[in-house]
Design an enzyme around this catalytic site. Structure first.
Site: not given
Length: 218
Positions: A137, A176
């Protein structure tokens, strides 16, 4: 100290401004794009010259392994390679929470796997730990599956910083880019094939921020 070329001065200024804005150093690709340089090899050459002349510390085996030298106004000294052992607390992607030490137990981690890292990255090592990345990711931030991210414990970060956060409602953690947007918080992956996630802000707890990426080359 040796006079800088125009390109080296531009690179050094970019690194200073990038660290001031993001609290972590730029990658070679960031410098290439930000300074409009033709190739990463040209960036790497000039980083080596800046290191030789005492303007930078550079760990070529570490992604984003740059730091500004504290010897810039004096005769450069050899880079110290003193290391600090930091705990490897677990893995992070979008899975089970890793076991964060309490404030009074950072010095008692005898049961944890320890990773020796350059002191230039970890500082004293207080509140610093490593996590192994699982998944893709964050690949556009040059963080790949199997890399170690070096984290510094923090309860808040600036918008855009890379952070480890816990989603309280399902007790999971994820790595993130963090964006607080009032009542909602957006967690943005660094992968063009993946979508951002949005949560109620009270459902998101910041655990730590990324200070470096460590990759074993073999």
């Amino acid at each position: 100290m040796k006079k800088l070329s125009e390109k080296q001065g531009l690179i050094l200024s970019f690194i200073e401004e990038f660290i001031d804005e993001h609290d972590y150093p730029p990658s070679i690709r960031d410098i290439q794009t930000g300074c409009d340089i033709s190739s990463t090899s040209v960036v790497s050459y000039n980083l080596d010259r800046l290191k030789e002349n005492g303007y930078l510390n550079r760990h070529s085996e570490v992604s984003r392994g740059l730091s500004l030298s504290n010897q810039r106004d004096n005769t450069p000294e050899p880079l110290s390679m003193d290391t600090v052992a930091v705990p490897l607390l677990g893995t992070i992607a979008a899975g089970s929470p890793f076991p964060m030490p309490e404030n009074d137990t950072w010095s008692d981690l005898s049961g944890s796997e320890l990773i020796d890292l350059p002191q230039a990255i970890t500082g004293t090592g207080d509140g610093v730990y490593a996590l192994k990345v699982r998944g893709e990711s964050m690949i556009d931030a040059l963080i790949s599956d199997g890399d170690l991210v070096i984290m510094e414990q923090a309860s808040s970060v600036r918008n855009g910083q890379m952070a480890a956060v816990r989603i309280k409602s399902d007790n999971t953690t994820t790595l993130k880019h963090y964006y607080s947007e009032g009542p909602r918080t957006r967690l943005e992956p660094a992968n063009s094939q993946m979508q951002a996630m949005t949560f109620q802000s009270q459902d998101v707890e910041v655990l730590s921020r990324v200070v470096a990426v460590w990759r074993y080359m073999g």
